[in-house]
Design a protein around this motif. Sequence first.
Motif, PDB file in Angstrom:
ATOM      1  N   SER A  21       0.695  -1.228   0.181  1.00  8.73           N
ATOM      2  CA  SER A  21       0.159   0.042  -0.004  1.00  8.73           C
ATOM      3  C   SER A  21       0.756   1.431  -0.071  1.00  8.73           C
ATOM      4  O   SER A  21       0.421   2.408  -0.371  1.00  8.73           O
ATOM      5  CB  SER A  21      -0.954  -0.144   1.166  1.00  8.73           C
ATOM      6  OG  SER A  21      -0.299   0.103   2.396  1.00  8.73           O
ATOM      7  N   PHE A  23       3.206   1.853  -2.126  1.00  6.09           N
ATOM      8  CA  PHE A  23       3.579   2.128  -3.366  1.00  6.09           C
ATOM      9  C   PHE A  23       2.416   2.226  -4.382  1.00  6.09           C
ATOM     10  O   PHE A  23       1.328   1.729  -4.204  1.00  6.09           O
ATOM     11  CB  PHE A  23       4.596   1.069  -3.985  1.00  6.09           C
ATOM     12  CG  PHE A  23       5.783   0.972  -2.836  1.00  6.09           C
ATOM     13  CD1 PHE A  23       6.773   1.326  -3.141  1.00  6.09           C
ATOM     14  CD2 PHE A  23       5.619  -0.121  -1.979  1.00  6.09           C
ATOM     15  CE1 PHE A  23       8.060   1.426  -1.999  1.00  6.09           C
ATOM     16  CE2 PHE A  23       6.690  -0.407  -0.955  1.00  6.09           C
ATOM     17  CZ  PHE A  23       7.758   0.538  -1.208  1.00  6.09           C
ATOM     18  N   LYS A  24       2.607   2.704  -5.592  1.00  8.31           N
ATOM     19  CA  LYS A  24       1.507   3.023  -6.786  1.00  8.31           C
ATOM     20  C   LYS A  24       1.210   1.782  -7.122  1.00  8.31           C
ATOM     21  O   LYS A  24      -0.038   1.492  -7.363  1.00  8.31           O
ATOM     22  CB  LYS A  24       1.951   3.967  -7.578  1.00  8.31           C
ATOM     23  CG  LYS A  24       2.215   5.417  -7.076  1.00  8.31           C
ATOM     24  CD  LYS A  24       2.652   6.104  -8.541  1.00  8.31           C
ATOM     25  CE  LYS A  24       2.436   7.625  -7.818  1.00  8.31           C
ATOM     26  NZ  LYS A  24       2.883   8.864  -8.899  1.00  8.31           N
ATOM     27  N   SER A  25       2.045   0.791  -7.262  1.00 10.91           N
ATOM     28  CA  SER A  25       1.714  -0.343  -7.981  1.00 10.91           C
ATOM     29  C   SER A  25       2.303  -1.406  -7.258  1.00 10.91           C
ATOM     30  O   SER A  25       3.424  -1.555  -6.345  1.00 10.91           O
ATOM     31  CB  SER A  25       2.221  -0.719  -9.483  1.00 10.91           C
ATOM     32  OG  SER A  25       3.562  -0.499  -9.631  1.00 10.91           O
ATOM     33  N   LYS A  26       1.887  -2.594  -7.506  1.00 12.69           N
ATOM     34  CA  LYS A  26       2.410  -4.064  -6.597  1.00 12.69           C
ATOM     35  C   LYS A  26       3.645  -4.049  -7.169  1.00 12.69           C
ATOM     36  O   LYS A  26       4.667  -4.816  -6.612  1.00 12.69           O
ATOM     37  CB  LYS A  26       1.437  -5.105  -6.847  1.00 12.69           C
ATOM     38  CG  LYS A  26       1.596  -6.342  -5.898  1.00 12.69           C
ATOM     39  CD  LYS A  26       0.648  -7.288  -6.150  1.00 12.69           C
ATOM     40  CE  LYS A  26       0.433  -8.095  -4.825  1.00 12.69           C
ATOM     41  NZ  LYS A  26      -0.777  -9.271  -4.813  1.00 12.69           N
ATOM     42  N   ALA A  28       6.022  -2.158  -7.953  1.00 15.31           N
ATOM     43  CA  ALA A  28       7.209  -1.229  -7.366  1.00 15.31           C
ATOM     44  C   ALA A  28       7.179  -1.470  -6.082  1.00 15.31           C
ATOM     45  O   ALA A  28       8.146  -0.853  -5.569  1.00 15.31           O
ATOM     46  CB  ALA A  28       6.455   0.236  -7.514  1.00 15.31           C
ATOM     47  N   LYS A  55       0.335  -2.710   7.160  1.00 12.22           N
ATOM     48  CA  LYS A  55      -0.031  -1.453   6.567  1.00 12.22           C
ATOM     49  C   LYS A  55       0.116  -0.382   7.706  1.00 12.22           C
ATOM     50  O   LYS A  55      -0.391  -0.617   8.990  1.00 12.22           O
ATOM     51  CB  LYS A  55      -1.426  -1.328   6.062  1.00 12.22           C
ATOM     52  CG  LYS A  55      -1.707  -2.135   4.851  1.00 12.22           C
ATOM     53  CD  LYS A  55      -3.193  -2.319   4.593  1.00 12.22           C
ATOM     54  CE  LYS A  55      -3.647  -3.071   3.478  1.00 12.22           C
ATOM     55  NZ  LYS A  55      -5.128  -3.006   3.022  1.00 12.22           N
TER      56      LYS A  55
END
Length: 61
Positions: A21, A23-26, A28, A55
């Motif tokens: 969570s 990061f913008k994408s999994k 990354a 998280k």
Amino acid sequence: MLHEFIKNHLIVQGVLQLPASLFKSKQAAKSILILQKKGEEVIAPKQAILAELPKLSDAQL
């Protein structure tokens, strides 16, 4: 080359997997590798610490 350097000069103490969570994408997502320089008085752990961090929004007060 990096693998050989780590094997010859460092001890892996642990790996911390950061929450996806952050990061913008999994794809990354990142982890933190905890290393220690080898030395005469340094004792390698029997097993490295492997942890998946929760998280930040799941914090309990």
